[in-house]
Design a protein around this motif. Structure first.
Motif: not given
Lengths: 265, 265, 265, 265
Positions: D39-40, D109-110, D113-114, D117, D131-136
């Motif tokens: 995401x972004x 996806x969770x 993401x873990x 990090x 900052x925390x990365x995230x994925x859809x």
């Protein structure tokens, strides 16, 4: 053992085959609208020589079918029809077919189609039904009264706009214009201009055309309370009766819904 | 301006109203099966005095409707019917209604219902249709030929099991047993025992009963190649013709599918 | 031409491949709740030696993550957490990811997971994170304020019932009972009996346990209005500020929602 | 009785609240692809100063996460990653979370993401995660091997086309052109022209760039058979081992799938 079947049939696992079935349940506590539309009704109305822009008998038949649908499906509280389309509103907490979309849609559209064929001769005494009519359908949910009323208002606005356009269009065609000429003539005209055209060219006062053509048909249940006086002791009992009625009325304005509070409550 | 509508109708945002429509598209490149079932046909067959356990005319009418469906919907390659149910198989790459489930299901079930009413008198000359019949329908997708064949085999096994049970049941009832007694009598019996019961008690050799009752009806397209010899130069041209045929055959065994390779390919 | 790719890649039709994507859009104008739950957190809490029945640090970490989620996703108006689960409520008219369920769920759960790992050491200074935690998630829509409040109330009742049970259970286990003995001991006991057990056997007044354990955590936005007096002309300007706050409060009773009207309106 | 809750909570009907949950089950016997995207990540790669057009460390981290995902989810048979996206293929008959789309997508996806990090510092020793990365993520089903291979081929063609473009673009930018100038310069150029540009202007032979950049990363399970000779009686035993391996290879051509038949069978 199994008649003349080989043992192949024992290999089938019904649970596996059934696992491909998916259920699309409609959200609880929302208004369900089943909207049906005639399939290829442009051709159907040509073949059956429907009057243009509106055929009173064809609309009467649609309305007869809708009344039959409301008699059959108790959970339908309101319906609105125009041209070859009809919208049926199921009450918010309906549990019809456990709210399975395809069951509800198919049962309504199938029943409507059967009635259409069965009642054809009641309406069109002089015309034969030349081939089987069909309708497609779909379900849409609306989460609040406001949005449901917006949906119905949208259909009635559409009815009005189409009817005004078609009245002009077919008047021009009857006058001798080709369909393309009539289309071009009307391109970009506003509501007021169309009304003027009708009045000046064809002596038609749009607002005096039959209400059914201008407003579409609303078919719904009303509750009536009959108070009966008992002679014996002069006491009275109240009996509530539900009737299905048909009106050609303005459903855009709030006054309609206020006059019939039982529809949405 | 808008006829006798107030300005309320300008408040409606059609895009917003339309945003509630959801489309359920069926997965591309999978077999689509539209399965329809009679609604409340237990009562319908009582009211119309259908023969038990099988009414040849009622099945003939179902088959006429299915043939009409195949004529109307070119993408249907195979159909199988038993009792008051029919399954229609659309080819894997069908783009009918852009594979929208509710449109396909409703159009098929609506057309089937119309034909059922229209052709009733062709089949039941002596009986009136007393009220509108209706069918519900649903779509299921199968991702491979094997699973599609398993589905159809499952329906045919069901046809067989139900028919064998019902033949015993109604024979017992005709003999004077109550429905509950007949039910209890048959509880837990195996296929072999049922066949023996029919033979010993009622002189019925199950395997000689009409194929339509035992195997259900398969209606499908076959391609035939006609070679025409041209007189002029003695050359020949091949014309492919597609015909819709009806068979009462075993569709569980591979041999059927091997004999009609064009159905699944 | 295409690097070292053969011409095979020209055979791919991206539109065809993309046609298998299906979109599951959540109904417009309904409350969207994203609920996430720890995957295998029974084991996770054992391995990381969380205190039983409640680990204040573990709950603090969950709450830190939820605050971060609210800071990241502006459309979330309320969230409620208990144990290893958290529910996030998006405003009714949210257009986040065009209301595509899988995008919203995955983005929220992914962000939550990242923050959980990043902030672990802020909370558990003395403990290492031994393996990657994960959460599953799902979206549910609620069409009215009442049903949304019922959902949240249901989660808080669950929090209470589980907490009361677990407080008794772990007190009995600390006393020396096996887990099975503790389970049997509590089977069928009512709320009042559990409170009496805690008081008489363990000297615990249930109602004095930390609110976070008994009521769960509510994290939500509040709007505050700051009136600033301008010295120049003695006029005042009102600035609205939105803050994210955390409370351990009763969200079952209407008074909470009345005290914070901006959440649902 | 219920702690400090009023009797309001008894009014809640959990079954009613739960009835709003809908399950979206993925079609049985089809390949499930879970595709995740950063995401972004445009901003994320700027803030973390990733090398352009490719950052080897960032890709290494994505690959470490993918390996961890395959170790965690036994049903994933193949995965393909490029840039900030990764596709995970579950075997056709996977019953993971009973094939519920949102559970599978969110859990994968969770977990991804873990791990991202947790392993950041293993790869980026010199850089902090700011900052925390995230994925859809989303799930798509493919009904046959051919279509699954088309999907993966499509992703690899995309990898190639983007990489070739980006290599040219960033070379031009490093040379001093603005981003807009670079964009305009490349508009409409063919693959061959881009390769020539790289060679003539920048001395870059595209085909010698690292395979990871040009082909993306494939991470999958291979089965290896180890034959062990037993000393005692000179007999041998065969042990099958499954290993997760990472390759930068051409997955468009059939030869890859033929060399690893266990992936799709």
């Amino acid at each position: 053992e199994l008649g003349n079947f080989s043992e192949d049939c024992f290999k089938i696992n019904p649970d596996y085959v059934r696992s491909f079935v998916f259920e699309s349940k409609l959200m609880p506590s929302t208004w369900i609208v089943i909207r049906i539309d005639g399939c290829h009704f442009h051709r159907f109305s040509d073949v059956h020589e429907f009057n243009k822009p509106n055929d009173k008998q064809a609309l009467d038949l649609m309305n007869l079918c809708a009344v039959a649908v409301l008699e059959e499906f108790q959970d339908i509280v309101f319906s609105y029809g125009v041209s070859d389309e009809y919208s049926f509103v199921l009450k918010k907490d309906s549990q019809l077919y456990q709210r399975q979309a395809s069951k509800i849609v198919s049962a309504v559209v199938s029943f409507f189609s059967s009635v259409y064929v069965m009642k054809w001769k009641d309406v069109f005494q002089e015309k034969d039904l030349k081939y089987p009519p069909s309708f497609d359908g779909r379900a849409v949910c609306y989460p609040s009264n406001e949005i449901l009323q917006d949906y119905l208002a949208w259909r009635q606005v559409d009815c009005h706009i189409n009817n005004q356009y078609n009245t002009c269009f077919w008047s021009l065609v009857k006058l001798g214009k080709s369909k393309t000429e009539a289309q071009n003539y009307l391109k970009g005209t506003q509501a007021r201009e169309k009304n003027e055209l009708l009045l000046k060219e064809f002596g038609i006062n749009y607002n005096t055309l039959p209400l059914m053509f201008r407003q579409g048909s609303s078919i719904f249940r009303v509750k009536t309370e009959n108070t009966a006086m008992l002679e014996s002791d002069a006491s009275s009992i109240v009996k509530t009766e539900t009737k299905i009625i048909r009106e050609y009325c303005n459903i855009i304005e709030q006054s309609f819904w206020e006059a019939h509070p039982s529809i949405l409550n």
